[in-house]
Design an enzyme around this catalytic site. Structure first.
Site, short mmCIF file in Angstrom:
data_model
loop_
_atom_site.label_atom_id
_atom_site.label_comp_id
_atom_site.label_asym_id
_atom_site.label_seq_id
_atom_site.Cartn_x
_atom_site.Cartn_y
_atom_site.Cartn_z
N LYS A 164 -55.50 -11.57 12.25
CA LYS A 164 -54.59 -11.63 13.39
C LYS A 164 -55.41 -11.43 14.67
CE LYS A 164 -50.24 -9.41 14.91
NZ LYS A 164 -49.24 -8.37 14.56
N SER A 170 -44.20 -6.13 11.88
CA SER A 170 -44.89 -7.41 12.14
C SER A 170 -45.72 -7.97 10.99
CB SER A 170 -45.78 -7.28 13.36
OG SER A 170 -44.97 -7.26 14.50
N SER A 228 -44.45 -9.99 14.84
CA SER A 228 -45.36 -10.72 15.68
C SER A 228 -46.43 -11.50 14.93
CB SER A 228 -46.04 -9.74 16.64
OG SER A 228 -46.84 -8.82 15.92
N1 GLN Z 1 -40.86 -6.90 16.14
C1 GLN Z 1 -41.22 -5.56 16.49
C2 GLN Z 1 -41.39 -5.44 17.98
O1 GLN Z 1 -41.17 -6.39 18.64
C3 GLN Z 1 -42.44 -5.13 15.73
C4 GLN Z 1 -43.72 -5.49 16.36
C5 GLN Z 1 -44.89 -5.15 15.52
O2 GLN Z 1 -44.77 -4.67 14.41
N2 GLN Z 1 -46.06 -5.37 16.08
O3 GLN Z 1 -41.74 -4.43 18.49
#
Ligand code: GLN
Length: 501
Positions: free
Chosen positions: A80, A179, A155
């Site tokens: 990532k 994410s 994400s």
């Molecule tokens: N979707 C969650 C957020 O927007 C989790 C993000 C993540 O785990 N990096 O904060």
């Protein structure tokens, strides 16, 4: 070669060891596939063809010379785009860091090098890991290989898509509120968030430090266990890093997948993670999996964790508070592409303002503002302080639940992958995607997703949550679920993709 691309990382490692395949061939096959499909999927932001092939060549040479090699030497991987790799552009999906090349390697990257795994490139993500759909990347959306009109989750949509579409055998993700797991659910892949501290965060560009955790994105539970072993373990460079894992994670996964009689295994279903907000299609796949588990002799208990109703609210105060502090360094002085004001005097302050105004996207700005407000003197107790209390209650409720069962099961995400734009107009609708994944981050416990079946032709994930430090147990129980839920495997229908590539 195509048959090889479908294989798990463990099978590939074996093929490399027996000489059935060499790493250069395998790595090149992935790179060629990325060249063919990435223009359509946008899973990778940067492809390091040269670096990956050089690493593969050296592994092949060492193997030919009969030198000892680590088990997964020569099996490529994707990262990532928020993990620092020296000399390789690392952007966090943001214009702020476009063109930035880290001067050092993250600990996980060093461990991949030590494991002699060629790094194919960096995968797309929501800007600074904020989002649930990979629609917030500054470099375009990533498409879900199951249906290119739909989001791959976020994400970490890039890593999940790369693994689902066979652009990489496995990848690394980061999970602050889901994410790794939510994109796993949306793409029919496996994703694990280890116990907080089990994998070093050194060199992971921070979103919310008390919640962030790096973990594996794979196609099988056994691969995830093996990958956590490679990247995990104590790191003196991360003060929250735990001592080395004692149990063998892979062995735990193998035990789980060999089990046919499940008597003595206790699964808990959380009342608050099955009702309102979950789509009926997701719930029916989930219930089918639970019934399979019950039919094989496991004990299923329903447990209640009342504080989970407030977990999403607490997360959306604690996370932005930490975000507002962590992202202060992107000011055009310490980090970030400097932008000068278009008019008026140029001072440090106007330069910083122009830099942040130009380079941050809307979602990042929203969270910085929210976090700064929650931490401001007059509101600290009302917002941040209360959220921390809820965090303690979530930890207690989960600990109490584990008194009645070995692991908890829930759907990973309340819906299947949605269409582009469906949730971008309404931040709350987007945040609701994380209701099932956030509790594990607040409590610091390990949790993972495995594909449970299909609804509307799209994958549905089942989440397995284990007590802190019980990552081995998580892998064992996840392997049980994996074996039951889809003995034929849930394969992404990528043939159609290839035809119109
Ligand atoms: N979707 C969650 C957020 O927007 C989790 C993000 C993540 O785990 N990096 O904060």
């Amino acid at each position: 070669m195509k048959d090889f691309l479908r294989k798990s990382a463990r099978e590939l490692a074996r093929a490399l060891q027996t000489g059935e395949l060499c790493s250069t061939e395998l790595t090149r096959a992935y790179l060629d596939r990325i060249d063919a499909l990435n223009p359509k999927l946008n899973a990778f932001l940067y492809v390091d063809r040269e670096g990956a092939l050089e690493a593969a060549k050296q592994v092949d040479a060492d193997r030919a010379a009969g030198r000892d090699l680590p088990e997964f030497a020569g099996v490529p991987i994707a990262l990532k785009d928020n993990m620092c790799q020296r000399g390789i552009p690392t952007t966090c999906g943001s214009k702020m860091l476009e063109g930035w090349k880290p001067p050092y390697d993250a600990t996980v990257v060093k461990r991949l090098y030590a494991a002699r795994m060629p790094i194919l490139g960096h995968t797309n993500m929501d800007e600074f890991a904020m989002g649930s759909s990979t629609e917030h990347s500054a470099f375009g959306v990533t498409r879900n290989p199951w249906d290119p009109q739909r989001i791959p989750g976020g994400s970490g949509g890039g890593s999940a898509t790369a693994v689902a579409a066979l652009l990489a055998p496995w990848a690394l993700g980061s999970d602050t509120g889901g994410s790794i797991r939510q994109p796993g659910a949306m793409t029919g892949t496996v994703g694990a968030k280890p116990t907080y501290g089990a994998v070093s965060r050194y060199g992971l560009i921070a979103m919310a430090s008390s919640l962030d955790q790096i973990g594996p994105v794979t196609r099988t539970v056994a691969d995830a266990a093996a990958l956590q072993k490679i990247i995990g373990g104590h790191d003196p460079l991360d003060s929250t890093s735990l001592p080395d894992e004692k149990s063998c994670l892979l062995q735990a996964a193998n035990e789980g997948s060999a089990k046919t009689d499940l008597s003595g295994m206790r699964f808990g279903l959380v009342t608050e993670m099955m009702g309102e907000g979950y789509s009926s299609g997701v719930l029916s796949v989930f219930r089918r999996v639970v019934e399979e588990i019950r039919a094989r002799g496991a004990q299923i208990t329903e447990v209640s964790c009342p504080s989970l109703d407030y977990a999403l609210g607490a997360y959306y105060l604690i996370m932005p508070a930490e975000v507002s502090s962590n992202l202060a360094r992107f000011d055009g002085v310490r980090y970030g592409n400097r932008v000068l004001p278009k008019s008026g005097p140029v001072t440090a302050e106007t330069m910083m303002r122009a830099t942040r105004e130009t380079n941050f996207g809307t979602e990042v700005k929203r969270r910085i503002i929210l976090g700064t407000h929650a931490l401001s003197a007059g509101y600290y107790d009302a917002y941040y302080g209360s959220a921390q209390k809820v965090r303690t209650l979530v930890q207690r409720d989960l600990a109490a639940a584990f008194g009645q069962c070995d692991v908890l099961l829930s759907p990973t995400s309340p819906t299947v992958a949605f269409r582009f734009g469906e949730n971008t107009h309404d931040p709350m609708a987007m945040y609701m995607n994380d209701i099932a994944t956030i509790p594990a981050n607040l409590a610091g416990v390990p949790a993972m997703t495995v594909p449970g079946g299909l609804s509307e032709g799209l994958p549905v994930g089942v989440q397995i949550i284990a007590p802190a430090h019980e990552d081995a147990r998580m892998y064992k129980y996840a392997a049980v679920v994996e074996a039951l839920a889809h003995s034929d495997g849930i394969q992404c229908p990528i043939d159609a993709l290839e035809e119109n590539a």
